[in-house]
Design a protein around this motif. Structure first.
Motif, PDB file in Angstrom:
ATOM      1  N   GLY A   1      -3.975  -0.603 -14.438  1.00  0.00           N
ATOM      2  CA  GLY A   1      -3.106  -0.759 -13.279  1.00  0.00           C
ATOM      3  C   GLY A   1      -2.651  -2.176 -13.075  1.00  0.00           C
ATOM      4  N   SER A   2      -3.487  -2.999 -12.516  1.00  0.00           N
ATOM      5  CA  SER A   2      -3.110  -4.372 -12.196  1.00  0.00           C
ATOM      6  C   SER A   2      -4.291  -5.086 -11.567  1.00  0.00           C
ATOM      7  N   VAL A   3      -4.082  -6.348 -11.207  1.00  0.00           N
ATOM      8  CA  VAL A   3      -5.088  -7.088 -10.452  1.00  0.00           C
ATOM      9  C   VAL A   3      -4.956  -6.630  -9.001  1.00  0.00           C
ATOM     10  N   LYS A   4      -6.042  -6.165  -8.412  1.00  0.00           N
ATOM     11  CA  LYS A   4      -6.024  -5.693  -7.034  1.00  0.00           C
ATOM     12  C   LYS A   4      -6.598  -6.754  -6.111  1.00  0.00           C
ATOM     13  N   MET A   5      -5.870  -7.073  -5.045  1.00  0.00           N
ATOM     14  CA  MET A   5      -6.320  -8.056  -4.068  1.00  0.00           C
ATOM     15  C   MET A   5      -6.860  -7.321  -2.852  1.00  0.00           C
ATOM     16  N   ASP A   6      -8.166  -7.477  -2.613  1.00  0.00           N
ATOM     17  CA  ASP A   6      -8.823  -6.826  -1.484  1.00  0.00           C
ATOM     18  C   ASP A   6      -9.211  -7.851  -0.432  1.00  0.00           C
ATOM     19  N   VAL A   7      -9.161  -7.426   0.824  1.00  0.00           N
ATOM     20  CA  VAL A   7      -9.632  -8.241   1.948  1.00  0.00           C
ATOM     21  C   VAL A   7     -10.486  -7.345   2.831  1.00  0.00           C
ATOM     22  N   TYR A   8     -11.280  -7.956   3.709  1.00  0.00           N
ATOM     23  CA  TYR A   8     -12.042  -7.164   4.670  1.00  0.00           C
ATOM     24  C   TYR A   8     -11.065  -6.413   5.565  1.00  0.00           C
ATOM     25  N   ILE A   9     -11.459  -5.231   5.986  1.00  0.00           N
ATOM     26  CA  ILE A   9     -10.587  -4.391   6.816  1.00  0.00           C
ATOM     27  C   ILE A   9     -10.102  -5.140   8.050  1.00  0.00           C
ATOM     28  N   GLU A  10     -10.991  -5.890   8.681  1.00  0.00           N
ATOM     29  CA  GLU A  10     -10.600  -6.583   9.915  1.00  0.00           C
ATOM     30  C   GLU A  10      -9.589  -7.716   9.665  1.00  0.00           C
ATOM     31  N   ASP A  11      -9.445  -8.158   8.420  1.00  0.00           N
ATOM     32  CA  ASP A  11      -8.473  -9.207   8.089  1.00  0.00           C
ATOM     33  C   ASP A  11      -7.179  -8.654   7.495  1.00  0.00           C
ATOM     34  N   PHE A  12      -7.101  -7.330   7.351  1.00  0.00           N
ATOM     35  CA  PHE A  12      -5.976  -6.725   6.635  1.00  0.00           C
ATOM     36  C   PHE A  12      -4.615  -7.062   7.248  1.00  0.00           C
ATOM     37  N   ILE A  13      -4.455  -6.867   8.541  1.00  0.00           N
ATOM     38  CA  ILE A  13      -3.160  -7.087   9.193  1.00  0.00           C
ATOM     39  C   ILE A  13      -2.771  -8.563   9.123  1.00  0.00           C
ATOM     40  N   LYS A  14      -3.724  -9.440   9.350  1.00  0.00           N
ATOM     41  CA  LYS A  14      -3.442 -10.868   9.276  1.00  0.00           C
ATOM     42  C   LYS A  14      -3.029 -11.264   7.856  1.00  0.00           C
ATOM     43  N   ALA A  15      -3.752 -10.753   6.865  1.00  0.00           N
ATOM     44  CA  ALA A  15      -3.415 -11.050   5.466  1.00  0.00           C
ATOM     45  C   ALA A  15      -2.035 -10.531   5.119  1.00  0.00           C
ATOM     46  N   LEU A  16      -1.732  -9.353   5.578  1.00  0.00           N
ATOM     47  CA  LEU A  16      -0.427  -8.752   5.336  1.00  0.00           C
ATOM     48  C   LEU A  16       0.691  -9.623   5.908  1.00  0.00           C
ATOM     49  N   ALA A  17       0.516 -10.090   7.131  1.00  0.00           N
ATOM     50  CA  ALA A  17       1.525 -10.946   7.771  1.00  0.00           C
ATOM     51  C   ALA A  17       1.696 -12.260   7.019  1.00  0.00           C
ATOM     52  N   ILE A  18       0.605 -12.850   6.569  1.00  0.00           N
ATOM     53  CA  ILE A  18       0.674 -14.119   5.837  1.00  0.00           C
ATOM     54  C   ILE A  18       1.392 -13.926   4.507  1.00  0.00           C
ATOM     55  N   ILE A  19       1.079 -12.849   3.816  1.00  0.00           N
ATOM     56  CA  ILE A  19       1.738 -12.569   2.533  1.00  0.00           C
ATOM     57  C   ILE A  19       3.238 -12.370   2.737  1.00  0.00           C
ATOM     58  N   GLU A  20       3.601 -11.607   3.757  1.00  0.00           N
ATOM     59  CA  GLU A  20       5.016 -11.353   4.010  1.00  0.00           C
ATOM     60  C   GLU A  20       5.777 -12.620   4.369  1.00  0.00           C
ATOM     61  N   LYS A  21       5.138 -13.506   5.144  1.00  0.00           N
ATOM     62  CA  LYS A  21       5.801 -14.755   5.541  1.00  0.00           C
ATOM     63  C   LYS A  21       5.892 -15.743   4.385  1.00  0.00           C
ATOM     64  N   SER A  22       4.819 -15.875   3.633  1.00  0.00           N
ATOM     65  CA  SER A  22       4.791 -16.900   2.585  1.00  0.00           C
ATOM     66  C   SER A  22       5.486 -16.462   1.310  1.00  0.00           C
ATOM     67  N   SER A  23       5.556 -15.161   1.087  1.00  0.00           N
ATOM     68  CA  SER A  23       6.132 -14.668  -0.159  1.00  0.00           C
ATOM     69  C   SER A  23       6.767 -13.294   0.072  1.00  0.00           C
TER      70      SER A  23
END
Length: 137
Positions: free
Chosen positions: A49-71
């Motif tokens: 498949g690919s390299v999978k990037m995992d985060v803790y569930i409680e950080d998911f929304i924050k990580a998603l927002a950072i990824i969308e803003k930065s890239s």
């Protein structure tokens, strides 16, 4: 219960490393799966498949927002969003997260919600229909 959620996938470990650094600079722990397998054999990408990037569930929304803003181009690789229970769109943001606030009023709300944790408020808001909700309702 699963503690992690996959927030993005990458064809190359180097791409994942850049985003991992950005998230870690924002105090989000990141775990990469299959990174070394693909680094040692790039043709293995098709098999596993690919390299999978995992985060803790409680950080998911924050990580998603950072990824969308930065890239923004990575938003195509984001594998999981929270679905709005009202309109069924995948355009949900955490309200008490200042990093994902997209306007003055949202920043003020985020600050207020973080300062008044005992006050009952909805944690998520759909940017499509403005519906506010909690995940466990």
């Amino acid at each position: 219960m699963n503690k992690f959620r996959t927030v993005a996938t990458f064809s190359y470990p180097a791409e994942a490393a850049v985003i991992k650094s950005k998230l870690e600079s924002e105090n989000i722990e990141v775990f990469l799966r299959d990174e070394f397998t693909i680094a040692s054999d790039p043709f293995a990408t098709n098999a596993i498949g690919s390299v999978k990037m995992d985060v803790y569930i409680e950080d998911f929304i924050k990580a998603l927002a950072i990824i969308e803003k930065s890239s923004p181009e990575l938003s195509q690789r984001i594998t999981d969003y929270i679905i709005c229970p009202n309109c069924k769109k995948r355009k949900v943001r955490e309200q008490q997260d200042i990093n994902s606030a997209s306007g003055f009023i949202e920043v003020i709300k985020a600050i207020t919600y973080s300062l008044l944790p005992l006050r009952k408020h909805k944690l998520y808001k759909c940017t499509n229909c403005a519906f506010e909700f909690d995940l466990h309702e």
